[in-house]
Design a protein around this motif. Sequence first.
Motif, PDB file in Angstrom:
ATOM      1  N   TRP A 202      -2.900   5.768  -7.702  1.00 29.40           N
ATOM      2  CA  TRP A 202      -4.073   5.328  -6.960  1.00 29.40           C
ATOM      3  C   TRP A 202      -4.271   6.082  -5.655  1.00 29.40           C
ATOM      4  O   TRP A 202      -5.374   6.144  -5.130  1.00 29.40           O
ATOM      5  CB  TRP A 202      -3.965   3.830  -6.671  1.00 29.40           C
ATOM      6  CG  TRP A 202      -4.168   2.967  -7.873  1.00 29.40           C
ATOM      7  CD1 TRP A 202      -3.231   2.227  -8.527  1.00 29.40           C
ATOM      8  CD2 TRP A 202      -5.396   2.749  -8.571  1.00 29.40           C
ATOM      9  NE1 TRP A 202      -3.787   1.568  -9.588  1.00 29.40           N
ATOM     10  CE2 TRP A 202      -5.120   1.867  -9.635  1.00 29.40           C
ATOM     11  CE3 TRP A 202      -6.699   3.215  -8.410  1.00 29.40           C
ATOM     12  CZ2 TRP A 202      -6.097   1.441 -10.522  1.00 29.40           C
ATOM     13  CZ3 TRP A 202      -7.679   2.791  -9.292  1.00 29.40           C
ATOM     14  CH2 TRP A 202      -7.376   1.917 -10.332  1.00 29.40           C
ATOM     15  N   PRO A 221       0.455   2.391  -4.472  1.00 35.59           N
ATOM     16  CA  PRO A 221       0.235   1.092  -5.117  1.00 35.59           C
ATOM     17  C   PRO A 221       0.769   1.070  -6.538  1.00 35.59           C
ATOM     18  O   PRO A 221       0.671   2.059  -7.270  1.00 35.59           O
ATOM     19  CB  PRO A 221      -1.292   0.952  -5.105  1.00 35.59           C
ATOM     20  CG  PRO A 221      -1.777   1.922  -4.083  1.00 35.59           C
ATOM     21  CD  PRO A 221      -0.804   3.045  -4.091  1.00 35.59           C
ATOM     22  N   HIS A 223      -0.182  -1.692  -8.531  1.00 34.77           N
ATOM     23  CA  HIS A 223      -1.296  -2.310  -9.249  1.00 34.77           C
ATOM     24  C   HIS A 223      -2.466  -2.541  -8.300  1.00 34.77           C
ATOM     25  O   HIS A 223      -2.267  -2.798  -7.109  1.00 34.77           O
ATOM     26  CB  HIS A 223      -0.896  -3.660  -9.858  1.00 34.77           C
ATOM     27  CG  HIS A 223       0.179  -3.572 -10.895  1.00 34.77           C
ATOM     28  ND1 HIS A 223       1.520  -3.589 -10.571  1.00 34.77           N
ATOM     29  CD2 HIS A 223       0.105  -3.455 -12.245  1.00 34.77           C
ATOM     30  CE1 HIS A 223       2.233  -3.496 -11.672  1.00 34.77           C
ATOM     31  NE2 HIS A 223       1.410  -3.413 -12.705  1.00 34.77           N
ATOM     32  N   LEU A 224      -3.658  -2.459  -8.849  1.00 35.76           N
ATOM     33  CA  LEU A 224      -4.868  -2.893  -8.161  1.00 35.76           C
ATOM     34  C   LEU A 224      -5.488  -4.013  -8.984  1.00 35.76           C
ATOM     35  O   LEU A 224      -5.714  -3.854 -10.190  1.00 35.76           O
ATOM     36  CB  LEU A 224      -5.878  -1.747  -8.008  1.00 35.76           C
ATOM     37  CG  LEU A 224      -5.951  -1.119  -6.600  1.00 35.76           C
ATOM     38  CD1 LEU A 224      -4.679  -0.343  -6.330  1.00 35.76           C
ATOM     39  CD2 LEU A 224      -7.169  -0.232  -6.466  1.00 35.76           C
ATOM     40  N   VAL A 239      -4.232  -5.089  -3.515  1.00 37.82           N
ATOM     41  CA  VAL A 239      -3.368  -3.936  -3.788  1.00 37.82           C
ATOM     42  C   VAL A 239      -1.917  -4.385  -3.709  1.00 37.82           C
ATOM     43  O   VAL A 239      -1.491  -4.951  -2.695  1.00 37.82           O
ATOM     44  CB  VAL A 239      -3.612  -2.801  -2.772  1.00 37.82           C
ATOM     45  CG1 VAL A 239      -2.775  -1.577  -3.122  1.00 37.82           C
ATOM     46  CG2 VAL A 239      -5.093  -2.440  -2.716  1.00 37.82           C
ATOM     47  N   TYR A 246       1.723  -6.269   0.016  1.00 38.53           N
ATOM     48  CA  TYR A 246       0.394  -6.233  -0.580  1.00 38.53           C
ATOM     49  C   TYR A 246      -0.649  -6.029   0.502  1.00 38.53           C
ATOM     50  O   TYR A 246      -0.399  -6.221   1.693  1.00 38.53           O
ATOM     51  CB  TYR A 246       0.108  -7.531  -1.348  1.00 38.53           C
ATOM     52  CG  TYR A 246      -0.312  -8.691  -0.475  1.00 38.53           C
ATOM     53  CD1 TYR A 246      -1.662  -8.975  -0.259  1.00 38.53           C
ATOM     54  CD2 TYR A 246       0.630  -9.509   0.146  1.00 38.53           C
ATOM     55  CE1 TYR A 246      -2.057 -10.028   0.547  1.00 38.53           C
ATOM     56  CE2 TYR A 246       0.245 -10.568   0.949  1.00 38.53           C
ATOM     57  CZ  TYR A 246      -1.105 -10.819   1.145  1.00 38.53           C
ATOM     58  OH  TYR A 246      -1.496 -11.864   1.949  1.00 38.53           O
ATOM     59  N   CYS A 248      -4.968  -6.940   0.957  1.00 45.56           N
ATOM     60  CA  CYS A 248      -6.164  -7.548   0.384  1.00 45.56           C
ATOM     61  C   CYS A 248      -7.342  -7.220   1.289  1.00 45.56           C
ATOM     62  O   CYS A 248      -7.198  -7.200   2.519  1.00 45.56           O
ATOM     63  CB  CYS A 248      -6.003  -9.061   0.258  1.00 45.56           C
ATOM     64  SG  CYS A 248      -7.437  -9.877  -0.514  1.00 45.56           S
TER      65      CYS A 248
END
Length: 276
Positions: A202, A221, A223-224, A239, A246, A248
């Motif tokens: 990402w 990252p 995961h998104l 994120v 994380y 947000c």
Amino acid sequence: ALIAAIALVLLFTDHVYCLNHLRENMDKNLSRALGGGWVNFQQDFRTAYRAVLDKDFESKWHLVVARYLAAGDSLHNLSEVLTRWAWAWVSTIFTAGIRTNGRVKSENQVTKGITGPGKNLFQVFTALNEPTKEQSRDTVIRVREAARKSHPTQLETLFKSVLDLLRLHPRLFTLQMCHQQLELSLYYTTHALQLPHGIRNWVRHLDFFSSDRPHCKILVPSHLLKIVHTQSQATHILVLFPDGRYMCDCCMQENVGVVCRHYFVAWVKIPGLPFT
């Protein structure tokens, strides 16, 4: 003079403009100048203000300035102090969630109502303390309700380990705010965003990591996630990083200091996400 004094005296304090005063000044200075375009201006202003990324805000703000030339220098003056009121910048500053001085103004109105020339100092002191005691009692009651272990509800079942940890280390504000976010998280769904074809991670795809190039080995990252409200369809991007951190786009963690509802949605769906 006040703004200049803040820069000189409060060297390590971020000066953020009150949204309430900002709206009042715009209403006073722009509503008549824009005439029939005032309603559309308010909508366009809110759209630009809510932009999460600075680049996104700047593009939308330039459109606002170009579209409402009748506003004169007012919008250009705001352009010079974007970092003090636009959410793209203010969201990353810890303000305990305060965006206006509305509470202070309300307290001042109460103070004026309960004090007067016919009261002595002791009466004024007593009158000022009564509302504070009532507010404290209400806060304690709400926190006790949140801290009390109840019969297994959906909230207690889904977030048992989170609630146990919060109750183990109770802090009035944190416990109350987290409990509220847990309740609100029940009205959201989550979807994982997929990497575009040919993109390995990402960082190379997202502009908002460009300013963190020196730290890319850390800020890659894993995961998104797209977090969507089931009724309003309001969308937030969450994120997740491999080390448990994380980000947000609601910026609640940075601005308020409390885990947001959007992370709790992901916490339920993805086994192993931490809450510490």
